[in-house]
Design a protein around this motif. Structure first.
Motif, PDB file in Angstrom:
ATOM      1  N   GLY A 186       0.843  -1.188   0.000  1.00  0.00           N
ATOM      2  CA  GLY A 186       0.000   0.000   0.000  1.00  0.00           C
ATOM      3  C   GLY A 186       0.877   1.236   0.000  1.00  0.00           C
ATOM      4  N   TYR A 187       0.250   2.390  -0.263  1.00  0.00           N
ATOM      5  CA  TYR A 187       0.997   3.655  -0.289  1.00  0.00           C
ATOM      6  C   TYR A 187       0.241   4.710   0.505  1.00  0.00           C
ATOM      7  N   PHE A 188       1.003   5.474   1.307  1.00  0.00           N
ATOM      8  CA  PHE A 188       0.447   6.619   2.029  1.00  0.00           C
ATOM      9  C   PHE A 188       1.339   7.827   1.790  1.00  0.00           C
ATOM     10  N   GLY A 189       0.729   8.959   1.411  1.00  0.00           N
ATOM     11  CA  GLY A 189       1.506  10.184   1.262  1.00  0.00           C
ATOM     12  C   GLY A 189       0.614  11.391   1.082  1.00  0.00           C
ATOM     13  N   LEU A 190       0.860  12.430   1.874  1.00  0.00           N
ATOM     14  CA  LEU A 190       0.146  13.693   1.750  1.00  0.00           C
ATOM     15  C   LEU A 190       1.102  14.748   1.196  1.00  0.00           C
ATOM     16  N   ASN A 191       0.523  15.869   0.724  1.00  0.00           N
ATOM     17  CA  ASN A 191       1.336  16.962   0.185  1.00  0.00           C
ATOM     18  C   ASN A 191       2.253  16.431  -0.926  1.00  0.00           C
ATOM     19  N   MET A 192       3.561  16.660  -0.817  1.00  0.00           N
ATOM     20  CA  MET A 192       4.473  16.153  -1.842  1.00  0.00           C
ATOM     21  C   MET A 192       4.381  14.639  -1.961  1.00  0.00           C
ATOM     22  N   GLY A 193       4.021  13.965  -0.855  1.00  0.00           N
ATOM     23  CA  GLY A 193       3.832  12.525  -0.903  1.00  0.00           C
ATOM     24  C   GLY A 193       2.727  12.111  -1.858  1.00  0.00           C
ATOM     25  N   THR A 194       1.751  12.987  -2.069  1.00  0.00           N
ATOM     26  CA  THR A 194       0.705  12.728  -3.060  1.00  0.00           C
ATOM     27  C   THR A 194       1.223  12.968  -4.473  1.00  0.00           C
ATOM     28  N   ALA A 195       1.980  14.059  -4.654  1.00  0.00           N
ATOM     29  CA  ALA A 195       2.522  14.356  -5.981  1.00  0.00           C
ATOM     30  C   ALA A 195       3.381  13.216  -6.504  1.00  0.00           C
ATOM     31  N   ILE A 196       4.084  12.543  -5.595  1.00  0.00           N
ATOM     32  CA  ILE A 196       4.915  11.405  -5.987  1.00  0.00           C
ATOM     33  C   ILE A 196       4.101  10.107  -6.014  1.00  0.00           C
ATOM     34  N   GLY A 197       3.215   9.938  -5.049  1.00  0.00           N
ATOM     35  CA  GLY A 197       2.487   8.685  -4.911  1.00  0.00           C
ATOM     36  C   GLY A 197       1.449   8.423  -5.976  1.00  0.00           C
ATOM     37  N   VAL A 198       0.817   9.477  -6.499  1.00  0.00           N
ATOM     38  CA  VAL A 198      -0.205   9.263  -7.527  1.00  0.00           C
ATOM     39  C   VAL A 198       0.406   8.686  -8.804  1.00  0.00           C
ATOM     40  N   PRO A 199       1.447   9.294  -9.383  1.00  0.00           N
ATOM     41  CA  PRO A 199       2.039   8.657 -10.573  1.00  0.00           C
ATOM     42  C   PRO A 199       2.670   7.307 -10.284  1.00  0.00           C
ATOM     43  N   LEU A 200       3.194   7.118  -9.073  1.00  0.00           N
ATOM     44  CA  LEU A 200       3.751   5.806  -8.718  1.00  0.00           C
ATOM     45  C   LEU A 200       2.667   4.745  -8.708  1.00  0.00           C
ATOM     46  N   THR A 201       1.554   5.038  -8.052  1.00  0.00           N
ATOM     47  CA  THR A 201       0.457   4.069  -7.974  1.00  0.00           C
ATOM     48  C   THR A 201      -0.148   3.807  -9.342  1.00  0.00           C
ATOM     49  N   ALA A 202      -0.136   4.820 -10.193  1.00  0.00           N
ATOM     50  CA  ALA A 202      -0.703   4.663 -11.539  1.00  0.00           C
ATOM     51  C   ALA A 202       0.102   3.697 -12.392  1.00  0.00           C
ATOM     52  N   VAL A 203       1.421   3.619 -12.150  1.00  0.00           N
ATOM     53  CA  VAL A 203       2.257   2.795 -13.031  1.00  0.00           C
ATOM     54  C   VAL A 203       2.700   1.481 -12.404  1.00  0.00           C
ATOM     55  N   ASP A 204       2.586   1.343 -11.084  1.00  0.00           N
ATOM     56  CA  ASP A 204       3.084   0.121 -10.443  1.00  0.00           C
ATOM     57  C   ASP A 204       1.922  -0.732  -9.938  1.00  0.00           C
ATOM     58  N   PRO A 205       1.646  -1.852 -10.595  1.00  0.00           N
ATOM     59  CA  PRO A 205       0.497  -2.682 -10.221  1.00  0.00           C
ATOM     60  C   PRO A 205       0.642  -3.385  -8.881  1.00  0.00           C
ATOM     61  N   ARG A 206       1.830  -3.317  -8.278  1.00  0.00           N
ATOM     62  CA  ARG A 206       2.017  -3.967  -6.984  1.00  0.00           C
ATOM     63  C   ARG A 206       1.293  -3.218  -5.860  1.00  0.00           C
ATOM     64  N   ILE A 207       1.029  -1.944  -6.055  1.00  0.00           N
ATOM     65  CA  ILE A 207       0.340  -1.149  -5.036  1.00  0.00           C
ATOM     66  C   ILE A 207      -1.158  -1.344  -5.202  1.00  0.00           C
ATOM     67  N   SER A 208      -1.807  -1.909  -4.181  1.00  0.00           N
ATOM     68  CA  SER A 208      -3.209  -2.287  -4.323  1.00  0.00           C
ATOM     69  C   SER A 208      -4.165  -1.471  -3.461  1.00  0.00           C
ATOM     70  N   ALA A 209      -3.648  -0.454  -2.753  1.00  0.00           N
ATOM     71  CA  ALA A 209      -4.495   0.461  -1.984  1.00  0.00           C
ATOM     72  C   ALA A 209      -3.639   1.674  -1.638  1.00  0.00           C
ATOM     73  N   ALA A 210      -4.259   2.873  -1.592  1.00  0.00           N
ATOM     74  CA  ALA A 210      -3.453   4.074  -1.373  1.00  0.00           C
ATOM     75  C   ALA A 210      -4.249   5.160  -0.666  1.00  0.00           C
ATOM     76  N   VAL A 211      -3.521   5.965   0.116  1.00  0.00           N
ATOM     77  CA  VAL A 211      -4.088   7.124   0.800  1.00  0.00           C
ATOM     78  C   VAL A 211      -3.324   8.358   0.330  1.00  0.00           C
ATOM     79  N   PHE A 212      -4.072   9.354  -0.176  1.00  0.00           N
ATOM     80  CA  PHE A 212      -3.493  10.590  -0.694  1.00  0.00           C
ATOM     81  C   PHE A 212      -4.181  11.789  -0.051  1.00  0.00           C
TER      82      PHE A 212
END
Length: 244
Positions: A141-167
């Motif tokens: 899973g992925y958790f990230g706010l602020n800059m963590g969202t700016a990085i986490g959204v494209p990461l989650t979009a391209v990496d199928p291993r991440i199956s749940a996320a908080v932005f």
């Protein structure tokens, strides 16, 4: 990237904390005392922080208390990583904008998306290395706010291993929204209703862009840095629902 190297290990209060390097990258891995395989939560830090920042440690310890592993890496230009001339220029521009009351979003958004272009492959390399550890069960899973969202959204979009996320706590941007539209996994999204930097309409538009059929919006009263601590508890429950 070179091999993963653990450079220090400490254990206290049921939490195993391992500092590691992966080539030029630096990160922290937190694990519960239990030897049972468990999911790994990727923690993206905010601007101006790093993998050892107090909020990261606090979130990691809360996750390990529930049986999860957690990992954070320093974003480009953060922690002990060298800054570029662009980093110095953009940081100075952000500080000046906030000091003078000028909207900071037009500076933060493109700069953070530039950092995301660099950080996404670094996160993927980190995940490539860590997923070989026997204590991880292959769920992420992925958790990230602020800059963590700016990085986490494209990461989650391209990496199928991440199956749940908080932005959350970030502006709408068409480039970021295009990444969000490709995300189909469950998400939770936080915004501050009285954010002095991010218009609520912008946050709502970004939430609306996610392609997930299961997504929850958490809107709390308060300014930009007043995200309630209970949102961490919500994050833990969210990952418990979707990764177990």
């Amino acid at each position: 990237m070179t091999d993963l190297k653990f450079i220090s290990t400490t254990s206290a209060n049921g939490v195993l904390e391992r500092e590691f390097t992966l080539g030029d990258l630096h990160g922290m891995l937190w694990s519960p005392a239990s030897a049972d395989p468990a999911p790994l939560i990727l923690l993206g830090h905010g601007g101006g922080r790093d993998s050892k920042a107090a909020p990261m440690v606090g979130r990691a310890h809360r996750l390990t208390a529930e049986g999860f592993h957690a990992v954070a890496i320093d974003a480009p230009g953060h922690g002990d990583r060298p800054r570029t001339a662009l980093d110095d220029e953009q940081i100075a521009a952000m500080q000046k904008a906030m000091a003078t009351g000028v909207p900071v979003g037009p500076i933060v958004v493109p700069y953070n998306l530039h950092l995301a272009d660099l950080a996404v492959p670094e996160w993927q390399a980190t995940l490539d290395a860590l997923e070989q550890l026997p204590e991880l069960d292959g769920r992420f899973g992925y958790f990230g706010l602020n800059m963590g969202t700016a990085i986490g959204v494209p990461l989650t979009a391209v990496d199928p291993r991440i199956s749940a996320a908080v932005f959350g706590i970030f502006w709408y941007d068409e480039v970021l929204a295009e990444h969000a539209r490709r995300i189909k996994v469950p998400i939770e999204f936080a915004l501050q209703w009285d954010d002095q930097h991010i218009p609520r309409e912008s946050s709502l538009a970004l939430f609306d862009a996610f392609g997930s059929t299961e997504k929850s919006l958490h809107a709390n009263a308060g300014a930009h840095k007043e995200v309630p601590r209970f949102e961490v508890e919500s994050m833990v429950r969210f990952f418990a629902r979707h990764l177990r």
